[in-house]
Design a protein around this motif. Structure first.
Motif, PDB file in Angstrom:
ATOM      1  N   ALA A 198      46.622 -56.700 -53.152  1.00  0.00           N
ATOM      2  CA  ALA A 198      45.269 -57.258 -53.080  1.00  0.00           C
ATOM      3  C   ALA A 198      44.750 -57.489 -54.490  1.00  0.00           C
ATOM      4  O   ALA A 198      45.011 -56.703 -55.396  1.00  0.00           O
TER       5      ALA A 198
ATOM      6  N   VAL B  27      49.711 -66.533 -56.456  1.00  0.00           N
ATOM      7  CA  VAL B  27      50.608 -65.680 -57.247  1.00  0.00           C
ATOM      8  C   VAL B  27      50.839 -64.346 -56.538  1.00  0.00           C
ATOM      9  O   VAL B  27      51.975 -63.880 -56.391  1.00  0.00           O
ATOM     10  N   LEU B  28      49.774 -63.735 -56.089  1.00  0.00           N
ATOM     11  CA  LEU B  28      49.923 -62.431 -55.430  1.00  0.00           C
ATOM     12  C   LEU B  28      50.637 -62.576 -54.087  1.00  0.00           C
ATOM     13  O   LEU B  28      51.361 -61.676 -53.658  1.00  0.00           O
TER      14      LEU B  28
ATOM     15  N   VAL C   4      53.152 -64.411 -53.259  1.00  0.00           N
ATOM     16  CA  VAL C   4      54.620 -64.527 -53.307  1.00  0.00           C
ATOM     17  C   VAL C   4      55.279 -63.208 -53.691  1.00  0.00           C
ATOM     18  O   VAL C   4      56.503 -63.119 -53.734  1.00  0.00           O
ATOM     19  N   ASN C   5      54.505 -62.207 -53.955  1.00  0.00           N
ATOM     20  CA  ASN C   5      55.042 -60.879 -54.233  1.00  0.00           C
ATOM     21  C   ASN C   5      55.281 -60.171 -52.897  1.00  0.00           C
ATOM     22  O   ASN C   5      54.356 -60.034 -52.093  1.00  0.00           O
ATOM     23  N   PRO C   6      56.511 -59.743 -52.643  1.00  0.00           N
ATOM     24  CA  PRO C   6      56.787 -59.106 -51.334  1.00  0.00           C
ATOM     25  C   PRO C   6      55.901 -57.897 -51.028  1.00  0.00           C
ATOM     26  O   PRO C   6      55.737 -57.546 -49.868  1.00  0.00           O
ATOM     27  N   ILE C   7      55.336 -57.281 -52.048  1.00  0.00           N
ATOM     28  CA  ILE C   7      54.482 -56.126 -51.746  1.00  0.00           C
ATOM     29  C   ILE C   7      53.024 -56.535 -51.541  1.00  0.00           C
ATOM     30  O   ILE C   7      52.177 -55.699 -51.276  1.00  0.00           O
TER      31      ILE C   7
ATOM     32  N   SER D  48      53.206 -69.421 -60.013  1.00  0.00           N
ATOM     33  CA  SER D  48      54.068 -69.263 -58.841  1.00  0.00           C
ATOM     34  C   SER D  48      54.591 -70.583 -58.305  1.00  0.00           C
ATOM     35  O   SER D  48      55.519 -70.598 -57.496  1.00  0.00           O
TER      36      SER D  48
END
Lengths: 417, 417, 417, 417
Positions: free
Chosen positions: D167, D158-159, D161-164, D42
């Protein structure tokens, strides 16, 4: 756009079959990929495979099901943001250069998303549909076919930046040609010629192909086949990449900034090129591909010729059968000794991409499909070995920035008479 | 180019007088500048005043004196590197974005350089010159006139980035207009029309205006005057800069990246604009200026119209006198209530800058003058309030990138009929 | 800071004379420059000469006259924005990387500004001044001396990026040395040693030199002279710039990104270096200069030694006279066979720039002078050939980023015993 | 390094068991991840999970098996290039910012690679090993533990930066604290204190912890617990991020360039923060985390205190048990009311990361492990909730750039007495 109403109905006389066939083709194309392959974005122009699979599905969800399917509920409300490409009219969207940062939904979830939408589409397709909805469904299928090609060119780029250069498929076999087809010039008389599509055409077309209009052309000549790898090697060996007088100013700047010295996927020693079948010996009699407009233009100048203008190309291609080396043939790289005007490689033209006289984009958000890109790009014609066989026609206009090289892009020479 | 041989001879019947007049005009334009003003480059597009003064001089030295003047010795051998703009054919050159890092030669030395070359040119001009050399001298003078305009637009940008916003001249007086001239549509019949210049024209023209050629135009309508600041304010107030559907995709990206919300030199409250006379109240009845192609195109879409294609513009302007508000008038900003088709502001067209059918650039290094820029730029027509009065004509084509705003660029509306 | 009260009073027993002397020195240094030279900023670290001249003047205006001079009116209210360097406490400021875009005020206006402030300062200096104001005046003079050095190093960089490599002065003559002074190791016993300045010292010092404090040092050895150009050439010839194991990780990255292969101003063939006297043959027996911390550190590792920590350096230098090759000597480049610990080149230390235990910055906005830079920089010691002779002392700490090279920076070796 | 010979032998009396335990822990940590999660990078600081899994395996292959295992053949020769991190001494390596472009080898192949190396290691571990090889094996295990933490912080980024905002694990349960532990100051007497590790220590340590050495400390006070989220919220509400006088100059520049207004993972409304358990309400009584050195330093200045120097921290922590909230506890976020000096969050110190007096890096390529990073970074101490419980000690030094925020980084206050 009002085009295509009757005949869209006709060609959709088995609409579910056609829908299933196009959607299944997409899944067939990616059968050899691993989940890991489907996540990565190797540059901003490239989208992850997973994104393509979801985006074309979102297109049906947004432009067909949300309009026409009673009680349809989206698979996941968050996908409207994640998988909208560039349609400002239907809401905000995820930033394009960040598509490769998205690990969830996983590939398996995206495939479930496809199934969910397909189920709803099958139900819808069994009902009596308005012409407008039928057109949108056809548009969605044509759209998916465009993304089938993008998906392949994008994954080719993704695999190419891996130092171990994995092949997408090991079973793509093509024998190099022993001899080249000679290049001949075909002389064409000028005059007022008609190109483009009438908006009321019964066949499907994109809005950017309309309206049909007259253009005044001079007499010209055009080559019977594209430029080959061997001819392009001659250009390189003659100092093509180090002779500024052959290049447009922006092209020369790009050559030097990007340190270009050969087509995108050629090895440094110009012996091999990276293909979807991995590193392969260059076939000198096959068309050159994966070059920018700048390179095509410089080659043409070096050859004492020029690129065809798009109306010239279309005027000649209109009389040619839409046959050739397409994605359906499972070759996935250009082949030599092919007289077709379609398939193999897209051909750069001298025409900047703009509206035809009297052009009207589709109404509403679908008007963003083509019209807003009519600046800074150059028209390419004819499709490639990664295009769907039933997707092309002589009036078809695609377009890329002059520095773009990651598509299967080549050239055919033209000249004044 | 073989154009202009006889009449160039004729108009050069007082060739020394003309040479002196153009060269003296350049010095007159910069009379109010300080040495410090002449050094700075405020962005890569801008060149320092000192560079302009030297470059146009180098042009005569390189393309005239070195060819035609026996025993001519360059003023300083190092200037060939420093003041070559982009002619790869005559040698290496200093990087454009670094022109503002050069403190020596000083302005005084550059002026001495100008005098040295002028002396040699005067001697040369007293001899019997070939048509080819006469053409090159005329080309050098036309070239200097182009740089006179660039010099003014560049220094305007340099002064604009200074927080204290100095005026270049305090004596440029212009009274705002109390009323606007109404906008009317002029209807023009289509058909096969001829535009461009014959290469053998007895009048001077650039190679990019040749050859004269036929084009097929549809019927169209075109406005009797450019868009005004007041009309552009309406576009802003109607959300023009925040409505993506009005914009080309690349334009919308630029608006957001550059945070554009008004023309380049407008104050944040849209009350004043920076001019060569310093910050001045906006004249709402004067033409809008210092906007990009993207903004011109978006305005036209908002207005339910479009930009004219360059052949349309030329077809109408060919019947207009080349009169208007030019640099010679010492106003140096657009004025209202002016029916001229020339001067005031350049007008963006819908045409990407490309070669006319059969275009041949000038032979040798001078072929780099125009031809190699025929990609990625849009044609502008008509000249501006910073152009020399005797420099323009209906066939004249200038060109800028669609995002460029630092030139005096406006628009005139057109539409289909 | 309360330091320096008595003795500042004492040394200011001729305060006007001292003020005039420092201010006049600044003007003497720039006497050979043209107005054009004084405008340009060749990189963000560099400030234009004109800016230096104005900034040091603004310092007196802001921190002395505005506080202590009744009825003082600023020369130009806009200068507070233009010539504030980094003092957030006194207001907003112009962006540092844009200092080279400012053509007005001209050099002549800036000189008038200096005269205006000097007049007010002369009047003020004739009155009875508080210790606090006396300290601020002295701080302003020390500040101006720092900028005298920066002005010279900055103009050296500006002239260096000009392909014609102009000399700042043609009259700086220095004969290369025929022989080198041998390098010897001086052994120093460790133990608890005291460094730094007591805040109540009667001599002037900066806040970052305080407080005096004890440090525990091991036994060490330190060289009797700096590393020479000849020794540095040996490092280059031994592959210094291509051997990653000699470099810190960030240094190795910088070497490769910046394509470093020799000190900043050396010619590609390592025969000449750019100086304020233009291109000159390298004196192999003079100290190497214009190198980064990364290069100094790599050289030391290559030599089987290390850089001294700043307390080690100060502990030894405290017993040395503050003599050497300074700006006052009009040599302006390092000379060989000089046993001084001061002048010639600043010497990189192994110490990152941080607060001494118990450090308190000056009160108010002047606390921004030194304290806020105590991160990411390395301490250098000893001054250079461009420092004012009466400006240095053993406790003096200057600091630069480890990649900085445009100052006159060299090194002296140390090692454990 | 000669350290640890006897006791390494001792703690390896069940060497296979220990090897298996550490290696199995790595796999346990990633059990909840999908293949897609393991590919993405990311930002340049972050490495893909897949890369971590392969790199720690390559470490054993390169530094143990290639040295000590007869007839060992690498799993795949190309992995030496792909999975070398930064050891120039053992060959070229893939560019760090491009680690996220590698789709092959897949996760499954990397797991097979781990198994292959584990098999060879098991065989090797059954033989009689030299002390040097035993040390390298232990170093490899400690190295893997460091990457266990990096793997978790990297996947968190990494997780994030994901809009959703997925967890990593849904089963991490932690109850917010109802009350905070009061903060007290612990007074410590200064003097000559010893810190660091003797190179011949029987316990494992890194080279950067050696040698043990004496330092002179002043009297100081240090807080009994880290700063909490609630205290940090007070700093924000008091204008912490908009008050330049609280910040180091480089920190203030970073705040404005990066638009920082709260810790990295806080929501815009400062109600929630992103954790490995997804978005969770902020526990105001838990330690603040994911802040840069600049923020820690500014907070301390706002609080009228300072950060501890690393010797101060170590001097106190040396008397504390190495207990606390570690990765083994499966909480994976900082918790409140914890008096431990270890775990929870790393604590920024005021010390720039440099060599201890007399520091010698490990011989050969392993000398690149720590030493070459001793510039531009700040020392952090104490480990975090993502560290392995048996990995830490009072002398342990980790280090990050002052702008780094993606690690679990917090602070503890200190002050002079």
């Amino acid at each position: 756009m009002t085009c295509a109403t009757e005949s869209v109905a006709e060609r959709l006389d088995a609409p579910i079959a056609r829908y299933q066939r196009v959607r299944a083709t997409t899944m067939r194309l990616i059968a050899s990929l691993e989940a890991e392959d489907c996540v990565v974005q190797s540059m901003p122009d490239v989208s992850p495979t997973k994104w393509h699979l979801a985006h074309v599905t979102w297109f049906f969800e947004t432009f067909v099901l949300a309009e026409a399917a009673a009680h349809y509920r989206p698979f996941d409300d968050r996908f409207a943001f994640l998988f909208n490409s560039y349609y400002n009219g239907v809401g905000a969207m995820h930033a394009r250069p960040e598509r490769g940062l998205i690990t969830r939904p996983t590939l398996a979830t995206v495939i479930a998303y496809r199934q969910y939408v397909d189920d709803a589409m099958h139900t819808l397709l069994e009902t009596d549909l308005s012409d407008a909805i039928q057109f949108r469904i056809e548009l969605g299928l044509q759209h998916e076919q465009q993304h089938q090609e993008l998906l392949l060119t994008d994954i080719q780029h993704v695999l190419s930046v891996n130092p171990i250069r994995p092949a997408m498929r090991d079973d793509l076999v093509v024998a190099p040609n022993a001899t080249a087809m000679p290049m001949d010039w075909q002389s064409i008389d000028g005059g007022i010629i008609s190109t483009g599509m009438h908006p009321d055409t019964p066949d499907f077309c994109y809005d950017n192909e309309t309206p049909a209009h007259d253009t005044l052309l001079n007499d010209f000549a055009i080559a019977n086949r594209p430029v080959t790898n061997g001819e392009y090697r001659d250009f390189i060996n003659d100092g093509g990449y180090t002779t500024p007088s052959l290049w447009l100013s922006d092209g020369w700047a790009t050559v030097n900034e990007q340190h270009w010295g050969s087509p995108l996927y050629w090895s440094d020693d110009c012996d091999q090129q990276f293909t979807l079948a991995g590193m392969r010996d260059i076939d000198w009699h096959a068309p050159v591909a994966y070059i920018s407009f700048y390179e095509a233009d410089a080659f043409a100048r070096w050859a004492g010729a020029r690129l065809p203008i798009e109306h010239e190309w279309e005027h000649v291609a209109a009389n040619q059968p839409v046959t050739g080396n397409f994605a359906d043939d499972d070759v996935w790289q250009p082949v030599g000794n092919d007289t077709s005007w379609f398939g193999n490689t897209w051909e750069w033209t001298a025409s900047s991409y703009g509206p035809y006289p009297g052009f009207k984009p589709l109404d509403g958000s679908l008007g963003e499909y083509n019209g807003k890109f009519m600046c800074n790009q150059m028209v390419v014609r004819g499709g490639s070995c990664l295009s769907a066989a039933d997707h092309l026609r002589a009036t078809y206009r695609s377009f890329f920035y002059p520095q773009s090289r990651w598509q299967c892009l080549g050239l055919r020479l033209a000249k004044d008479r």
